[in-house]
Design a protein around this motif. Structure first.
Motif, PDB file in Angstrom:
ATOM      1  N   GLY A   1      25.821  39.565  87.383  1.00 35.73           N
ATOM      2  CA  GLY A   1      25.820  40.718  88.282  1.00 35.73           C
ATOM      3  C   GLY A   1      27.149  40.974  88.952  1.00 35.73           C
ATOM      4  N   THR A   2      28.243  40.627  88.277  1.00 36.60           N
ATOM      5  CA  THR A   2      29.572  40.799  88.872  1.00 36.60           C
ATOM      6  C   THR A   2      30.302  41.975  88.233  1.00 36.60           C
ATOM      7  OG1 THR A   2      30.480  39.184  87.303  1.00 36.60           O
ATOM      8  CG2 THR A   2      29.795  38.368  89.465  1.00 36.60           C
ATOM      9  N   VAL A   3      31.097  42.642  89.038  1.00 41.75           N
ATOM     10  CA  VAL A   3      31.878  43.791  88.569  1.00 41.75           C
ATOM     11  C   VAL A   3      33.308  43.677  89.082  1.00 41.75           C
ATOM     12  CG1 VAL A   3      29.890  45.348  88.490  1.00 41.75           C
ATOM     13  CG2 VAL A   3      31.264  45.199  90.580  1.00 41.75           C
ATOM     14  N   SER A   4      34.173  44.460  88.471  1.00 39.82           N
ATOM     15  CA  SER A   4      35.526  44.644  88.984  1.00 39.82           C
ATOM     16  C   SER A   4      35.862  46.124  88.840  1.00 39.82           C
ATOM     17  CB  SER A   4      36.542  43.771  88.231  1.00 39.82           C
ATOM     18  OG  SER A   4      36.537  44.083  86.846  1.00 39.82           O
ATOM     19  N   SER A   5      37.007  46.525  89.347  1.00 41.74           N
ATOM     20  CA  SER A   5      37.353  47.940  89.324  1.00 41.74           C
ATOM     21  C   SER A   5      38.826  48.116  88.971  1.00 41.74           C
ATOM     22  CB  SER A   5      37.060  48.591  90.683  1.00 41.74           C
ATOM     23  OG  SER A   5      37.767  47.936  91.719  1.00 41.74           O
ATOM     24  N   PHE A   6      39.146  49.323  88.531  1.00 42.11           N
ATOM     25  CA  PHE A   6      40.531  49.698  88.222  1.00 42.11           C
ATOM     26  C   PHE A   6      40.696  51.155  88.599  1.00 42.11           C
ATOM     27  CE2 PHE A   6      43.500  51.815  85.342  1.00 42.11           C
ATOM     28  CZ  PHE A   6      44.653  51.075  85.573  1.00 42.11           C
ATOM     29  N   SER A   7      41.853  51.511  89.144  1.00 41.12           N
ATOM     30  CA  SER A   7      42.046  52.900  89.545  1.00 41.12           C
ATOM     31  C   SER A   7      43.521  53.268  89.551  1.00 41.12           C
ATOM     32  CB  SER A   7      41.456  53.144  90.941  1.00 41.12           C
ATOM     33  OG  SER A   7      42.172  52.409  91.916  1.00 41.12           O
ATOM     34  N   TRP A   8      43.769  54.559  89.522  1.00 41.25           N
ATOM     35  CA  TRP A   8      45.111  55.083  89.768  1.00 41.25           C
ATOM     36  C   TRP A   8      44.991  56.498  90.325  1.00 41.25           C
ATOM     37  CZ3 TRP A   8      46.339  59.551  87.207  1.00 41.25           C
ATOM     38  CH2 TRP A   8      45.707  59.798  85.984  1.00 41.25           C
ATOM     39  N   LEU A   9      46.010  56.886  91.054  1.00 40.51           N
ATOM     40  CA  LEU A   9      46.099  58.224  91.641  1.00 40.51           C
ATOM     41  C   LEU A   9      47.409  58.888  91.238  1.00 40.51           C
ATOM     42  CD1 LEU A   9      44.879  57.934  95.347  1.00 40.51           C
ATOM     43  CD2 LEU A   9      44.054  59.598  93.672  1.00 40.51           C
ATOM     44  N   ALA A  10      47.388  60.202  91.142  1.00 33.42           N
ATOM     45  CA  ALA A  10      48.628  60.944  90.926  1.00 33.42           C
ATOM     46  C   ALA A  10      49.599  60.642  92.062  1.00 33.42           C
ATOM     47  CB  ALA A  10      48.338  62.440  90.876  1.00 33.42           C
ATOM     48  N   PRO A  11      50.883  60.453  91.764  1.00 32.99           N
ATOM     49  CA  PRO A  11      51.844  60.088  92.813  1.00 32.99           C
ATOM     50  C   PRO A  11      51.801  60.983  94.047  1.00 32.99           C
ATOM     51  CG  PRO A  11      52.859  59.875  90.662  1.00 32.99           C
ATOM     52  CD  PRO A  11      51.508  60.494  90.426  1.00 32.99           C
ATOM     53  N   GLY A  12      51.598  62.282  93.863  1.00 28.49           N
ATOM     54  CA  GLY A  12      51.595  63.195  95.001  1.00 28.49           C
ATOM     55  C   GLY A  12      50.362  63.105  95.869  1.00 28.49           C
ATOM     56  N   ARG A  13      49.344  62.336  95.442  1.00 31.29           N
ATOM     57  CA  ARG A  13      48.114  62.222  96.223  1.00 31.29           C
ATOM     58  C   ARG A  13      47.955  60.853  96.872  1.00 31.29           C
ATOM     59  NH1 ARG A  13      45.079  66.855  95.635  1.00 31.29           N
ATOM     60  NH2 ARG A  13      44.318  66.054  97.626  1.00 31.29           N
ATOM     61  N   ARG A  14      48.972  60.032  96.793  1.00 30.61           N
ATOM     62  CA  ARG A  14      48.901  58.704  97.406  1.00 30.61           C
ATOM     63  C   ARG A  14      49.237  58.788  98.894  1.00 30.61           C
ATOM     64  NH1 ARG A  14      52.273  56.170  92.302  1.00 30.61           N
ATOM     65  NH2 ARG A  14      50.601  56.460  90.780  1.00 30.61           N
ATOM     66  N   GLY A  15      48.806  57.781  99.633  1.00 31.13           N
ATOM     67  CA  GLY A  15      49.091  57.737 101.062  1.00 31.13           C
ATOM     68  C   GLY A  15      48.232  58.661 101.889  1.00 31.13           C
ATOM     69  N   GLN A  16      47.110  59.152 101.322  1.00 34.93           N
ATOM     70  CA  GLN A  16      46.226  60.073 102.031  1.00 34.93           C
ATOM     71  C   GLN A  16      44.838  59.477 102.282  1.00 34.93           C
ATOM     72  OE1 GLN A  16      46.176  63.663  99.633  1.00 34.93           O
ATOM     73  NE2 GLN A  16      48.403  63.633  99.372  1.00 34.93           N
ATOM     74  N   GLY A  17      44.682  58.204 102.001  1.00 34.55           N
ATOM     75  CA  GLY A  17      43.386  57.563 102.191  1.00 34.55           C
ATOM     76  C   GLY A  17      42.425  57.731 101.036  1.00 34.55           C
ATOM     77  N   LEU A  18      42.869  58.373  99.956  1.00 33.30           N
ATOM     78  CA  LEU A  18      41.976  58.608  98.827  1.00 33.30           C
ATOM     79  C   LEU A  18      41.670  57.326  98.071  1.00 33.30           C
ATOM     80  CD1 LEU A  18      43.427  61.964  97.425  1.00 33.30           C
ATOM     81  CD2 LEU A  18      41.385  61.641  98.835  1.00 33.30           C
ATOM     82  N   GLY A  19      42.644  56.418  97.987  1.00 31.38           N
ATOM     83  CA  GLY A  19      42.420  55.168  97.282  1.00 31.38           C
ATOM     84  C   GLY A  19      41.275  54.365  97.880  1.00 31.38           C
TER      85      GLY A  19
END
Length: 221
Positions: free
Chosen positions: A106-124
């Protein structure tokens, strides 16, 4: 648009964004972002090998082939769900949920990325909270793991803020150079402590049989 393959119809909605199953239509809308470059500044965020480090157009081709291949490798224990992150209907990145030996542990992990212009906005942080809600509330996960290079302050900060605990260190390579990895662990109990009541799950029950899942797991004692 409804799809014949249920994982493509899964959505996770929060007040700020939607994680939508990564259909080919949504991936095509995200191609310009991948073509423009996601890993654009040091410290490099991804481990090797990583299609997002390749030169265009090989970058886009390898990225798409990796998702298509991953969507086709599904067993009750091992699967990966791919989501496009939509903000006001606009695709701005991806968030994946990975189950390895899920049927046993029952274990999971995650992976993500954001467009450079959308970083630093709390979306991550919002993306990670959304995918954790799917894992624990929707799929009955017992534990979630995460890891990031030690100098990836954004990713490590998100893990810390969402209740993960440090779970040791390791090494990996990025662009061929070794670098230390910080590992993180989030138990179901810790997630419950931070659980939100404003995240909506769509299409999860129909998706569960594709992953070989029955009824949601009861909370671990």
């Amino acid at each position: 648009m409804a799809h014949s393959y249920p994982p493509l119809d899964v959505e996770v909605r929060t007040p700020r964004l939607t994680l939508a199953g990564a259909s080919d239509e949504l991936l095509e809308r995200l191609v310009p972002t991948v073509r423009a470059g996601v890993a654009d500044t040091q410290p490099w965020p991804f481990d090797d090998p990583m299609s997002l480090y390749a030169d265009s157009p090989e970058r886009e081709w390898r990225w798409l082939r990796g998702i298509w291949s991953g969507r086709g490798r599904v067993t009750p224990g091992n699967w990966r769900l791919y989501f496009v992150v939509l903000v006001d209907g606009e695709p701005v990145g991806m968030q994946d949920l990975i189950g390895r030996d899920f049927d046993r542990f029952g274990t999971v992990s995650s992976f993500s990325w954001l467009a450079p212009g959308r970083r630093g906005q709390g979306l991550g942080k919002e993306m990670r909270a959304a995918i954790l809600h799917l894992a624990f509330a929707g799929l009955g996960a017992r534990e979630a793991g995460s890891d990031a290079f030690a100098d990836n302050q954004a990713s490590n900060g998100i893990s810390r803020a969402l209740g993960y605990e440090p779970n040791g260190t390791d090494w990996d390579t990025r662009r061929g150079e070794p670098a230390p990895i910080q590992r993180w662990r989030l138990t179901r109990g810790a997630w419950e402590h931070h659980r939100r009541d404003d995240i909506e799950l769509i299409g999860v029950e129909v998706c569960r049989p594709v992953l070989g899942l029955g009824e949601p797991r009861p909370p671990a004692s």
